[in-house]
Design a protein around this motif. Structure first.
Motif, PDB file in Angstrom:
ATOM      1  N   LYS A   1      10.182  -8.338  23.071  1.00  0.00           N
ATOM      2  CA  LYS A   1       9.170  -9.049  23.852  1.00  0.00           C
ATOM      3  C   LYS A   1       7.959  -8.199  24.172  1.00  0.00           C
ATOM      4  CE  LYS A   1      10.627 -11.902  27.010  1.00  0.00           C
ATOM      5  NZ  LYS A   1      11.307 -12.498  28.181  1.00  0.00           N
ATOM      6  N   GLY A   2       7.924  -6.970  23.692  1.00  0.00           N
ATOM      7  CA  GLY A   2       6.758  -6.121  23.913  1.00  0.00           C
ATOM      8  C   GLY A   2       6.631  -5.599  25.324  1.00  0.00           C
ATOM      9  N   ARG A   3       7.734  -5.499  26.062  1.00  0.00           N
ATOM     10  CA  ARG A   3       7.661  -4.944  27.408  1.00  0.00           C
ATOM     11  C   ARG A   3       7.318  -3.467  27.369  1.00  0.00           C
ATOM     12  NH1 ARG A   3      13.020  -7.906  29.220  1.00  0.00           N
ATOM     13  NH2 ARG A   3      12.166  -9.778  30.204  1.00  0.00           N
ATOM     14  N   GLU A   4       6.842  -2.979  28.504  1.00  0.00           N
ATOM     15  CA  GLU A   4       6.488  -1.569  28.614  1.00  0.00           C
ATOM     16  C   GLU A   4       7.753  -0.719  28.664  1.00  0.00           C
ATOM     17  OE1 GLU A   4       4.374   1.465  31.843  1.00  0.00           O
ATOM     18  OE2 GLU A   4       4.579  -0.687  32.266  1.00  0.00           O
ATOM     19  N   LEU A   5       7.786   0.364  27.918  1.00  0.00           N
ATOM     20  CA  LEU A   5       8.890   1.308  27.973  1.00  0.00           C
ATOM     21  C   LEU A   5       8.654   2.256  29.135  1.00  0.00           C
ATOM     22  CD1 LEU A   5      11.486   2.391  26.675  1.00  0.00           C
ATOM     23  CD2 LEU A   5      10.057   3.891  25.265  1.00  0.00           C
ATOM     24  N   LEU A   6       9.531   2.203  30.132  1.00  0.00           N
ATOM     25  CA  LEU A   6       9.369   2.989  31.350  1.00  0.00           C
ATOM     26  C   LEU A   6       9.932   4.393  31.170  1.00  0.00           C
ATOM     27  CD1 LEU A   6      10.472   0.269  33.934  1.00  0.00           C
ATOM     28  CD2 LEU A   6       8.164   0.758  33.098  1.00  0.00           C
ATOM     29  N   MET A   7       9.462   5.288  32.005  1.00  0.00           N
ATOM     30  CA  MET A   7       9.984   6.650  32.012  1.00  0.00           C
ATOM     31  C   MET A   7      11.267   6.681  32.823  1.00  0.00           C
ATOM     32  SD  MET A   7       9.488   9.709  30.886  1.00  0.00           S
ATOM     33  CE  MET A   7       7.759   9.622  30.395  1.00  0.00           C
ATOM     34  N   PRO A   8      12.406   7.112  32.251  1.00  0.00           N
ATOM     35  CA  PRO A   8      13.663   7.166  33.010  1.00  0.00           C
ATOM     36  C   PRO A   8      13.532   8.064  34.236  1.00  0.00           C
ATOM     37  CG  PRO A   8      14.057   7.461  30.658  1.00  0.00           C
ATOM     38  CD  PRO A   8      12.576   7.530  30.851  1.00  0.00           C
ATOM     39  N   VAL A   9      14.269   7.735  35.279  1.00  0.00           N
ATOM     40  CA  VAL A   9      14.231   8.480  36.536  1.00  0.00           C
ATOM     41  C   VAL A   9      15.580   9.157  36.766  1.00  0.00           C
ATOM     42  CG1 VAL A   9      12.547   6.898  37.523  1.00  0.00           C
ATOM     43  CG2 VAL A   9      14.983   6.475  37.884  1.00  0.00           C
ATOM     44  N   PRO A  10      15.634  10.193  37.615  1.00  0.00           N
ATOM     45  CA  PRO A  10      16.938  10.791  37.968  1.00  0.00           C
ATOM     46  C   PRO A  10      17.843   9.764  38.630  1.00  0.00           C
ATOM     47  CG  PRO A  10      15.122  12.229  38.611  1.00  0.00           C
ATOM     48  CD  PRO A  10      14.499  10.931  38.204  1.00  0.00           C
ATOM     49  N   LEU A  11      19.140   9.969  38.527  1.00  0.00           N
ATOM     50  CA  LEU A  11      20.103   9.040  39.104  1.00  0.00           C
ATOM     51  C   LEU A  11      19.970   8.990  40.620  1.00  0.00           C
ATOM     52  CD1 LEU A  11      23.268   9.954  36.987  1.00  0.00           C
ATOM     53  CD2 LEU A  11      21.671   8.059  36.618  1.00  0.00           C
ATOM     54  N   PHE A  12      20.074   7.785  41.175  1.00  0.00           N
ATOM     55  CA  PHE A  12      19.983   7.604  42.618  1.00  0.00           C
ATOM     56  C   PHE A  12      21.133   8.320  43.317  1.00  0.00           C
ATOM     57  CE2 PHE A  12      17.873   3.190  41.961  1.00  0.00           C
ATOM     58  CZ  PHE A  12      16.651   3.804  41.726  1.00  0.00           C
ATOM     59  N   THR A  13      20.832   9.003  44.414  1.00  0.00           N
ATOM     60  CA  THR A  13      21.886   9.587  45.235  1.00  0.00           C
ATOM     61  C   THR A  13      22.483   8.553  46.183  1.00  0.00           C
ATOM     62  OG1 THR A  13      20.222  10.288  46.852  1.00  0.00           O
ATOM     63  CG2 THR A  13      20.836  11.872  45.137  1.00  0.00           C
ATOM     64  N   LYS A  14      21.743   7.500  46.457  1.00  0.00           N
ATOM     65  CA  LYS A  14      22.208   6.407  47.311  1.00  0.00           C
ATOM     66  C   LYS A  14      21.708   5.106  46.725  1.00  0.00           C
ATOM     67  CE  LYS A  14      22.221   4.757  52.092  1.00  0.00           C
ATOM     68  NZ  LYS A  14      21.717   5.000  53.473  1.00  0.00           N
ATOM     69  N   ASP A  15      22.606   4.146  46.591  1.00  0.00           N
ATOM     70  CA  ASP A  15      22.250   2.865  45.982  1.00  0.00           C
ATOM     71  C   ASP A  15      21.363   2.067  46.939  1.00  0.00           C
ATOM     72  OD1 ASP A  15      22.087   0.618  44.466  1.00  0.00           O
ATOM     73  OD2 ASP A  15      24.242   0.359  44.191  1.00  0.00           O
ATOM     74  N   PRO A  16      20.104   1.786  46.571  1.00  0.00           N
ATOM     75  CA  PRO A  16      19.229   1.033  47.476  1.00  0.00           C
ATOM     76  C   PRO A  16      19.617  -0.430  47.606  1.00  0.00           C
ATOM     77  CG  PRO A  16      18.128   1.419  45.382  1.00  0.00           C
ATOM     78  CD  PRO A  16      19.410   2.182  45.343  1.00  0.00           C
TER      79      PRO A  16
END
Length: 403
Positions: free
Chosen positions: A345-360
């Motif tokens: 679908k041509g979505r933007e490829l995001l930059m991966p982030v570090p794993l969450f220490t706490k689930d929001p």
């Protein structure tokens, strides 16, 4: 540029930057294999041909490329993967790190030992080993190298707790844990002998509390010799088939049960790997070393997709791929759906982030499931109040006893 090529380029960039691996051919092949796995969601070499641009005109030639990678003894699985997962855990040094250790059997021929990091309702692979072994029960000598390597890799993390089921509770592991200074929550079998200060040894099965109650014991000796001392929590939980006997080095409380329940996150990892997402059991690979390298592809895909799903959540784009009003699917599946949207679908490829220490935003697939989890002991939150004791199947009559 096609979506699969974008995913490959980002993967190759991360592998080249963080894996400290000199042979670029291995990095390129791994990058394409992970990209093809994300697009196909099948750990089957013959299913990846259509997702990889190459000069080969025969599908067999493409498949042989993957086979050469899996059969190459020079491929260092941990050197390729471990730097990536340590990078994802860079924000965890001031937080407790829960490690779940468990085994799973493939085709009644191979046993895979996992050491995984519990994160946001799921587990992320840290280390693994495949044995030609028909049983899920393995000797301490088989998984000791994984524990030693994990201790070295996580030496910058001062607070680590190991979670494991009944099959791992033995003298050797207890001795190793005392030397490593890791905390632990281990379930023990019902036939283990317990030594108290006043009475003769008694088996765990003779001390089970009534339904909906828990018993807390301090400084209990284990096994025939009573050499290893620890604290013990016995719980008979509504909705659970068997009572629990959990040993820990920390003060015994209902929090101990919540901590041990985090071990079940690794079951979700096995489900995602074997049948739920990547269909590892459809692989035709029948070699322990090759299976370790094949799981490397799955582990990178799991880590990368989970980090991508967390990036989607941070950007406020979750509802584009998750039909629930509140989060109803895992970050892994959010990431996979987003990455497929990048391809199709041509979505933007995001930059991966570090794993969450706490689930929001904890994940519940439905209101009915949320109510079920609150009534039984598939715990999602620490137990701290009388009201929460009741809602999780433990009555207020929690007794602290001595043997």
């Amino acid at each position: 540029m096609s979506g699969s090529t974008q995913i490959y380029r980002q993967l190759f960039s991360f592998l080249r930057q963080h894996s400290h691996y000199r042979d670029l051919r291995h990095l390129m092949t791994l990058g394409w294999m992970v990209s093809a796995l994300i697009c196909s969601e099948r750990l089957c070499l013959s299913a990846w041909e259509s997702y990889v641009p190459c000069r080969a005109k025969k599908a067999q030639s493409v498949e042989r490329r993957w086979q050469r990678f899996l059969c190459n003894p020079l491929i260092d699985v941990h050197k390729l993967y471990v730097p990536l997962v340590l990078l994802a855990l860079k924000n965890w040094r001031t937080h407790r790190l829960y490690l779940a250790m468990d085994t799973t059997v493939l085709w009644n021929e191979y046993c895979m030992i996992h050491v995984s990091v519990v994160c946001c309702g799921r587990a992320v692979p840290l280390l693994w080993k495949v044995l030609e072994h028909k049983s899920a029960a393995v000797a301490f000598e088989e998984y000791q190298p994984l524990l030693r390597q994990a201790r070295w890799l996580l030496r910058q993390h001062p607070d680590v707790m190991l979670l494991a089921d009944r099959g791992f509770a033995n003298h050797q592991l207890m001795s190793w844990l005392q030397q490593s200074r890791w905390h632990y929550c281990l379930r023990i079998p019902c036939d283990v002998l317990l030594h108290g200060p006043r009475q003769c040894p008694r088996e765990v099965r003779r001390l089970w509390p009534s339904k909906g109650e828990a018993l807390l014991y301090r400084n209990v000796g284990l096994w025939d010799d009573g050499l290893y001392r620890c604290n013990l929590v016995l719980a008979n939980i509504r909705g659970v088939k068997e009572p629990w006997a959990v040993i820990t080095d920390e003060s015994p409380s209902l929090q101990t049960l919540w901590q041990y329940a985090l071990r079940f996150r690794v079951e979700e990892l096995f489900l995602d790997s074997k049948s739920g997402v990547f269909e590892l059991e459809e692989s035709k690979i029948r070699c322990a070393d090759a299976l370790e390298r094949l799981y490397l592809i799955a582990a990178v895909a799991l880590l990368y997709s989970t980090a991508q799903g967390m990036a989607v959540h941070i950007k406020g784009l979750r509802q584009q791929v998750d039909p629930h009003w509140h989060r109803g699917i895992s970050y892994l599946k959010i990431g996979l759906r987003w990455l497929k949207g990048v391809v199709h679908k041509g979505r933007e490829l995001l930059m991966p982030v570090p794993l969450f220490t706490k689930d929001p935003q904890p994940c519940f697939a439905s209101k009915k499931l949320k109510e079920t989890l609150q009534q039984n002991l598939v715990l999602s939150y620490p137990l701290s109040t009388v009201q929460s004791f009741m809602s999780y199947g433990i009555q207020r009559s929690v007794r602290q006893s001595g043997l």
